[in-house]
Design a protein around this motif. Structure first.
Motif, PDB file in Angstrom:
ATOM      1  N   LYS A  35       0.835  -1.199   0.000  1.00  0.00           N
ATOM      2  CA  LYS A  35       0.000   0.000   0.000  1.00  0.00           C
ATOM      3  C   LYS A  35       0.873   1.254   0.000  1.00  0.00           C
ATOM      4  CE  LYS A  35      -3.593   2.267   2.808  1.00  0.00           C
ATOM      5  NZ  LYS A  35      -4.449   2.141   4.020  1.00  0.00           N
ATOM      6  N   HIS A  37       2.207   4.928   0.858  1.00  0.00           N
ATOM      7  CA  HIS A  37       2.015   5.883   1.956  1.00  0.00           C
ATOM      8  C   HIS A  37       1.825   7.284   1.383  1.00  0.00           C
ATOM      9  CE1 HIS A  37       6.158   7.140   1.353  1.00  0.00           C
ATOM     10  NE2 HIS A  37       6.634   5.952   1.702  1.00  0.00           N
ATOM     11  N   THR A  41       1.789   8.961  -2.458  1.00  0.00           N
ATOM     12  CA  THR A  41       0.563   9.572  -2.966  1.00  0.00           C
ATOM     13  C   THR A  41       0.805  11.009  -3.402  1.00  0.00           C
ATOM     14  OG1 THR A  41      -0.651   8.171  -1.396  1.00  0.00           O
ATOM     15  CG2 THR A  41      -1.868   9.979  -2.407  1.00  0.00           C
ATOM     16  N   ILE A  99      -6.839   4.665  -4.131  1.00  0.00           N
ATOM     17  CA  ILE A  99      -6.288   5.815  -3.411  1.00  0.00           C
ATOM     18  C   ILE A  99      -6.127   7.003  -4.358  1.00  0.00           C
ATOM     19  CG2 ILE A  99      -4.238   6.693  -2.204  1.00  0.00           C
ATOM     20  CD1 ILE A  99      -3.931   3.894  -0.980  1.00  0.00           C
ATOM     21  N   LYS A 320       7.832   1.120   7.284  1.00  0.00           N
ATOM     22  CA  LYS A 320       7.033   0.268   8.169  1.00  0.00           C
ATOM     23  C   LYS A 320       7.853  -0.192   9.366  1.00  0.00           C
ATOM     24  CE  LYS A 320       3.835  -1.365   4.634  1.00  0.00           C
ATOM     25  NZ  LYS A 320       3.303  -2.529   3.896  1.00  0.00           N
ATOM     26  N   TYR A 327      -0.726   7.087   5.952  1.00  0.00           N
ATOM     27  CA  TYR A 327      -1.398   6.773   4.690  1.00  0.00           C
ATOM     28  C   TYR A 327      -2.425   7.854   4.353  1.00  0.00           C
ATOM     29  CZ  TYR A 327       0.680   2.156   5.272  1.00  0.00           C
ATOM     30  OH  TYR A 327       1.570   1.128   5.427  1.00  0.00           O
ATOM     31  N   GLN A 330      -5.946   7.601   5.859  1.00  0.00           N
ATOM     32  CA  GLN A 330      -5.998   8.007   7.266  1.00  0.00           C
ATOM     33  C   GLN A 330      -6.134   9.523   7.380  1.00  0.00           C
ATOM     34  OE1 GLN A 330      -2.247   6.453   8.640  1.00  0.00           O
ATOM     35  NE2 GLN A 330      -3.128   4.517   9.339  1.00  0.00           N
TER      36      GLN A 330
END
Length: 673
Positions: A35, A37, A41, A99, A320, A327, A330
């Motif tokens: 995924k 972060h 993005t 996303i 991580k 993210y 969130q």
């Protein structure tokens, strides 16, 4: 006469639209190892803001993004997850796309490197380069970084680790195809010198020239045989195409490039790309390898490659292992999409790394979004309703202070445009918020509440509110590229249409007599930083609990009892030397059903160790593993092959074997004590 002016103005706009210049922008395609972060993005949002701004300027924009789905790391991740590689990348690619959609990115194409048309073109490209002598077959021996899918020489390593990501590298030796980079190196150097805008910022250009090009390029490994998850080389299928040759070509396959000379009209129109937008960590691949591949294919080079900086957590780069990953979803849950877009775009400097923290997010939302922008819109609408029942009218009762407001409003378009031409997106947003700040100052200067007390100044009050509404409309229209939902909300509340780019040169186009909403919506509610941090800590605690191994109701694991051997003294035990070894090569022992022969790196030495683990491990599975080794076992021959130690394994009740490996990443040679 006014009708003729209107006709001529809109005829000119139509003429401009019919003769639009193309603009092709891409992001790096996101790697489907997990995924993304908020730092990952950021790139998609940055590209989206540039694409939207270019569309607003009248360009025929094509914005491509997507996912990079092949390579050894993904093969390993899929195996850990217990699914096929395709199932794994389908899931992660879908998550990445969701996303990007959540963040309101207006891409025109989302390419996947597992798309059939892409894979076929990659095979054709590889064959073409091989047939014309740019690719040849050989053997590779060097240091390999699995996360970056990159080979390095010893001299390129930084403190013995990958120069790009800082992770450990492992020795690798295998048959491979190579690309003759040196054949095109001088041509690329000349291109960079002749086109100073090609690599931006300038510091990235200097880094590529001084660290890689000028010292001399080595030939590049462009195939692998130690794993299978990749595009097979059509004429030699035990090889898969090296991930960078595969991934980089998405920029041309996605718009219809055909190696056979039958490329689409879109490719002919859009190539070369106007901008490749990438992270600074992969600039070498995009400014050295990619241009050289294009030269070999006799294709024009992209006009510009921009290596943007990283968005870091307050305590450093997100990872991580550090537990500091943030993210996008969130942040959106806490602040909303446009607040997150504003933050990542505005807080990222042009060249240096930006910083994101929960506390800083709250501070920016309260000061800039809630106070500067939200409060301005709310006050203006509320005063229009209070003093004129929401009707906004231009009366022409002007004062000198109006001219300065209008000058700032009309000048913002050019200032923002100049910043965007240099890809200084954060500075462009600052210019637009300067417009809103000037509107707030205008309220303080004109004091509408005081004007409202004097009936003779009612027309002046109306003009003040009209100027405010007009200024906000123009600012909101400029803001759309960066905060599209907010622009829509503002204009809806003002009962106004979004201005075209040409119309932003004219103050006073808001239709006099229009009515604003009776119930203004709060655009951004102020937040309490203490409450937010408490919620963040609760969220992290819940996530940690969800990922923790379950202790209750856990079935009792089986145990194995074996016959005890005679006790040894401490002195006897201390004679044995145990160290961490790293397997750099492994093969089957001929004429043996049980034995594998491994080359094991232990410190600066490499030992050959024969092990009876063939039933449980394939040779290709062994390469790269860290294992526990009894180093000082007296050498002996097994099946005629010298073995210089012992790799330690655990044996289960049914005879299955499991390698003993350190539970943390330890360097080869670390003592086991």
């Amino acid at each position: 006469m006014r009708g003729w002016v209107f006709f001529l103005f809109h005829s000119k706009v139509k003429e401009i639209q019919m003769d639009r210049k193309k603009y092709y922008i891409t992001t790096a395609i996101a790697y489907t190892s997990g995924k993304p972060h908020i730092g990952n993005t950021y790139e998609a949002v940055l590209a989206d803001s540039i694409a939207r701004f270019k569309r607003q300027q009248g360009y025929d924009v094509f914005f491509q993004t997507g996912t990079d789905e092949h390579g050894q790391k993904i093969e390993m991740k899929a195996e850990e997850a217990g699914v096929t590689c395709k199932e794994f990348v389908d899931q992660v690619s879908g998550e990445i796309k969701n996303i990007w959609d959540m963040m309101n990115t207006s891409y025109d194409k989302f390419i996947r490197t597992t798309d059939d048309y892409h894979e076929k073109q990659v095979q054709k490209i590889f064959k073409k380069l091989y047939d014309q002598g740019d690719i040849y077959k050989g053997h590779y021996e060097g240091m390999y970084c699995t996360p970056c899918e990159s080979f390095f020489t010893e001299s390129q390593l930084v403190d013995g680790k990958c120069p790009d990501c800082g992770r450990p590298v492992t020795p690798a030796k295998e048959e491979a195809y190579f690309f003759k980079m040196s054949k095109y190196a001088q041509r690329l150097i000349d291109h960079i010198n002749e086109h100073p805008e090609f690599i931006q910022p300038v510091s990235r250009k200097n880094e590529m020239m001084n660290n890689f090009l000028l010292p001399g390029l080595q030939d590049l490994c462009v195939s692998r045989t130690s794993f299978k998850w990749g595009i097979p080389v059509e004429f030699d299928p035990k090889h898969v195409v090296y991930v960078w040759l595969d991934a980089l070509t998405n920029y041309i396959t996605g718009i219809g490039y055909n190696c056979d000379g039958e490329s689409t009209e879109q490719f002919k129109k859009d190539w070369p790309a106007d901008l490749h937008l990438i992270g600074k960590d992969i600039i070498r691949f995009h400014t050295i390898y990619w241009p050289i591949f294009l030269m070999a294919l006799d294709l024009p080079l992209p006009k510009q490659v921009f290596g943007h900086p990283w968005l870091l957590q307050g305590d450093g780069k997100m990872s991580k292992s550090k537990g500091n990953v943030i993210y996008a979803d969130q942040l959106v849950d806490f602040f909303g999409v446009d607040a997150v877009r504003y933050f990542v775009l505005h807080e990222m400097p042009f060249e240096n790394d930006g910083v994101i923290t929960w506390e800083l997010m709250v501070e920016r939302l309260n000061s800039e979004l809630a106070n500067t922008l939200g409060n301005l819109v709310n006050r203006t609408i509320s005063m229009s309703n209070k003093y004129f029942d929401g009707i906004v009218t231009s009366t022409g009762v002007a004062e000198p202070v109006d001219q300065d407001l209008k000058a700032v409003v009309l000048g913002t378009k050019k200032k923002a445009e100049d910043k965007m031409e240099e890809l200084r997106v954060a500075d462009a947003i600052t210019e637009i918020f300067s417009l809103f700040k000037r509107c707030n100052k205008y309220i303080d200067e004109t004091m509408p509440w005081a004007l409202a007390k004097d009936e003779s100044r009612k027309d002046r009050l109306a003009e003040v509110l009209y100027n405010l509404v007009e200024g906000i409309c123009m600012g909101a229209s400029l803001l759309e590229s960066f905060m599209p939902e907010t622009t829509e909300k503002i204009l809806s509340q003002l009962n106004a249409a979004k201005r075209s780019y040409e119309e932003l040169d004219h103050f006073g186009l808001y239709p006099s007599g229009s009515k604003v909403t009776e119930r203004p919506e709060i655009l951004f509610a102020r937040l309490d930083v203490k409450e937010i941090i408490e919620k963040v800590e609760a969220m992290r605690a819940a996530g940690a609990a969800a990922n923790a191994p379950e202790e209750e109701n856990k079935e009792e694991e089986p145990v194995v009892d074996i016959k005890a051997k005679p006790e040894v003294t401490f002195d006897d035990f201390m004679k044995m030397q145990f160290q961490v070894g790293e397997i750099i090569a492994c093969g089957e022992v001929k004429k043996s059903k049980k034995l594998l022969c491994s080359q094991v790196k232990i410190g600066s030495q490499v030992k050959q160790i024969v092990s009876g683990i063939k039933a449980n491990y394939k040779p290709e599975d062994m390469v790269g593993k860290k294992v526990m080794v009894l180093v000082n076992l007296k050498p002996a021959k097994l099946a005629g092959i010298l073995s210089e130690g012992m790799i330690l394994c655990a044996e289960g009740p049914d005879g299955e074997l499991a390698l003993m490996t350190p539970d943390k990443d330890m360097p080869a040679g670390a003592e086991i004590c």
